[in-house]
Structures are given as structure tokens and as C-alpha cells.
Design an enzyme around this catalytic site. Structure first.
Site: not given
Length: 403
Positions: A211-214, A277
Site C-alpha cells: 500500500a501507500n500513505r494516501s 495513488a
């Protein structure tokens, strides 16, 4: 402010969510609205007319056959001498009366006599909300032109029960009231829009994912801004912890492939704003069981494969929207990477921002963006994400108007 000077009749009916009506009165008055409350007998079992009257600074109406209130046909005056009627909470019983034109007490009589907009905030047990009779009544009221906000999913007052039936939060009801009373121009009326937002979660095994931090704040704000300008908006959201924006249809997904399918299924559209994202890669074959750590052994390498490029797919689709906007979240060479993305993805506009950790943009509430088109680059000042959304929505409206 949209509600400044507006006259709102608030009908409080008999459900446990009636306690939220006290906060709703306060929120409406904070925005400059006057509130005239009507309470059913059931509502008075949960909150008192004294409390409602103190917060509203108004007489509380409770009886149809009140000698004092009916000297000048008070129920007709209540029904007409207002800009909006809000029902919060709206019980299954009151909605059934409304759908069938019954008028046997003050609230239902006012609702039958009004020619003003009506906003309904249902609240009830999930099985009551899902009952065929309630569904028929809601469909009838919607066809009659009434507007709804909620209900929401969550824990019920009765312990251990969850589902759809919670009354919308007071601020959500206020936002819905503002939209109903907003007489500003709607330059995107009749237009359809698709917005993506948030991260995607690409499973490694049943408990781990890429995942990512969006946070989804920017995408959600853009969906709401387009809706405020009159567009019919579908928001395709990855996993986020923020509430769905009011006034849009939200589709929840987890993986990039699900997001792509949800977007393509809603083409053709006039506008596409791809803010999400999306993870660039996913595990080629995620494990069906949790991958166990083995003492003294290195972890098995993950075989990655590329995820679908949703922006590029939309930008080159046979049903390509009239306006396609992409986002470029970069940590270096912002303009060069943004220009390359504009060309490669078939977009009309790239909103590029620097998401290096020190900027605080990824997951934060503010944004500093550059707008990249085929004719040049425009730097916007540091703005809140809501302000970026409003500017971008107006820019899209202006471009469509000049198309």
C-alpha cells in the site's frame, strides 16, 4: 454562508437518535439559520421540549390541536413560512405516514401541507430499514421529490447489532441542507464525472498487503466539489478512514484491478479525475494462507507484476471523457515527470505535487500543486485540499463551457 438567514423547520420524531437533534439545532444556528422545532410525542420520550427550546431559542411545537398555536392555523403557517423542512430522525412510522398521505398529528400534517423542500434523515433498526415496506415508502418519497441523507452503517443503540440504519451525523445533515438551499449557479449540471481516490491494497497473503500513505482527502474533496457544481459524480475509493462525501455515489474497492473495473464500467462520462495513488505493482500470486516466518531463513522473494494503468486506460479509451485529469505524486523532477505523464497517459491536465516526506502532503490536509498542460505549467499557491478541489472543479467547468 448558504444557511445564513434561512428559516428551517426541524421535525424530531421518536427514535433514540433524537439526542443528535440537539447538536443539529446548534450546528444549524451556528451557520445563521433560524430553527423552529416540531416534536412528536415519541420524540419527547427521548429528549425534552425544554432542551430543544433552549438550544433553538424558539417555541417548540408539539400538538396539532393546540388552542394557542392553532389560533392562526398554525400548522399551515409552519408548513409554508420556512425555506426547508428537515426531519431528523425520521422514523419508519413517520415515513410510512408521509408516503401514504396520512395527517393524524402535527408533524405529518405539516408535511402534507408544505410546498417547501423536505430533507429526510432516516434512523431505525437495520431490519426495519431493509424491510420491503420501508423500501417502498422510501421509493415513493424519493419519487415525490423529497431528499435523503443517510442512513449510515454502524453500531446500533441495541447492543451487539450492526448494519445500515444509523442517522447521519449532524454535520452531514447540515451539509445536505446547504446543498438543497444553495442557489449558486451549477455549471456542471447534467454532466457526469468519475473520480478515484485513496490508496489501493494489493494482498501478499490474507493479513499483509502492499500500500501507500494516501489518505484520500484530496480525491474525496474533488468529488464533493464537482457535485457542488452540479455534476453527477461517482467516486471510486480505495481503503480510507475518512467519511464518504455527501452528494456523490461512492464505490468502495480494495485492489487496483477492482478500481479499474469500477471506473471502466461507468464510462462514458464527461469528466474523469484520477486522483487515487494506485499501487504500481501487485504480487503475482498472493498466498492463500499467512506466510510464516522460519527461524534462520531469509523470506521468500515476492514475485511482482505490474498493475493496470487506470489513467492511461481512461485517456485512450474509446469512450474517453471530454476532460481527463491525472495526478502525479513525485519526489523529484516534478515538472519533467508531470509532462511525460501527460503525454504518455493521454490526459488533458496533470496535477503534479511533491510528496517528499518533508512536505507533509501525503496524508496531510494541505497541498501545493502545479498544473501541467500541453501549453505550459501553472503554479498554484499553498492551499487546503478543499481549496485545491474547488479551484480544479471550477477549471474543469470553465474548460467544458469553452469546449
Amino acid at each position: 454562508m448558504t444557511l445564513a438567514g434561512k428559516r428551517i423547520v426541524l421535525i424530531i420524531s421518536g427514535g433514540i437518535a433524537a439526542y443528535k437533534s440537539l447538536d443539529l439545532v446548534r450546528r444549524l444556528r451556528e451557520r445563521g439559520a433560524s430553527v423552529r422545532p416540531i416534536m412528536t410525542r415519541g420524540a419527547q420520550e427521548f429528549v425534552t421540549p425544554l432542551a430543544v427550546g433552549a438550544l433553538s431559542a424558539s417555541h417548540v411545537y408539539t400538538e396539532l390541536f393546540s388552542r394557542e398555536d392553532e389560533q392562526d392555523v398554525g400548522h399551515i403557517r409552519l408548513a409554508r413560512d420556512c425555506d426547508l423542512i428537515v426531519i431528523a430522525p425520521a422514523t419508519a412510522d413517520l415515513m410510512a405516514k408521509m408516503a401514504n398521505g396520512l395527517a393524524d398529528e402535527l408533524a405529518s400534517t405539516v408535511l402534507l401541507a408544505t410546498d417547501r423542500p423536505v430533507l429526510v434523515a432516516p434512523a431505525m433498526n437495520p431490519k426495519m430499514w431493509a424491510h420491503p415496506a420501508t423500501k417502498r415508502n422510501v421509493a415513493t418519497l424519493a419519487a415525490d421529490g423529497l431528499s435523503f441523507v443517510g442512513p449510515m452503517a454502524g453500531e446500533m443503540a441495541e447492543g451487539g447489532e450492526r448494519g445500515v440504519g444509523r442517522m447521519a451525523e449532524p454535520l452531514d445533515i447540515v451539509a445536505a441542507a446547504e446543498r438543497l438551499l444553495d442557489d449558486a449557479p451549477k455549471p456542471l449540471a447534467g454532466r457526469t464525472a468519475i473520480v478515484t481516490s485513496g490508496p489501493t491494497h494489493e494482498p501478499i497473503d490474507p493479513v499483509r498487503y502492499i500500500a501507500n500513505r494516501s489518505s484520500g482527502r484530496q480525491g474525496h474533496a474533488i468529488a464533493a466539489a464537482l457535485a457542488r457544481l452540479g455534476a453527477d459524480v461517482t467516486l471510486v475509493s480505495g481503503p480510507v478512514t475518512i467519511a464518504d462525501p455527501q452528494g456523490v455515489v461512492t464505490v468502495h474497492v480494495e485492489r487496483a484491478e477492482e478500481m479499474r473495473d469500477a471506473v471502466i464500467s461507468r464510462l462514458p462520462a464527461d469528466i474523469a479525475v484520477m486522483v487515487a495513488a494506485v499501487a504500481d505493482w501487485r504480487v503475482a500470486a498472493s498466498a492463500e494462507q499467512k506466510i510464516k516466518k522460519k527461524p534462520g531463513e531469509a523470506p521468500a522473494p515476492l514475485q511482482l507484476t505490474e498493475n493496470p494503468d487506470i489513467l492511461k486506460t481512461v485517456g485512450h479509451h474509446e469512450h474517453r471523457p471530454k476532460i481527463v485529469v491525472g495526478f502525479a505524486a513525485e519526489t523529484e523532477n516534478l515538472e519533467d515527470n508531470g509532462r511525460a505523464k501527460l503525454e504518455r497517459k493521454g490526459a488533458d491536465l496533470i496535477v503534479a505535487n511533491d510528496v517528499s516526506p518533508e512536505t507533509g502532503i501525503m496524508g496531510g490536509t494541505r497541498n501545493s500543486v502545479k498544473l501541467i498542460t500541453k501549453v505550459g505549467v501553472e503554479q498554484w499557491p499553498d492551499l487546503s485540499k478543499d481549496e485545491v478541489a474547488d479551484r480544479l472543479a471550477q477549471l474543469i467547468a470553465d474548460r467544458l463551457a469553452g469546449a
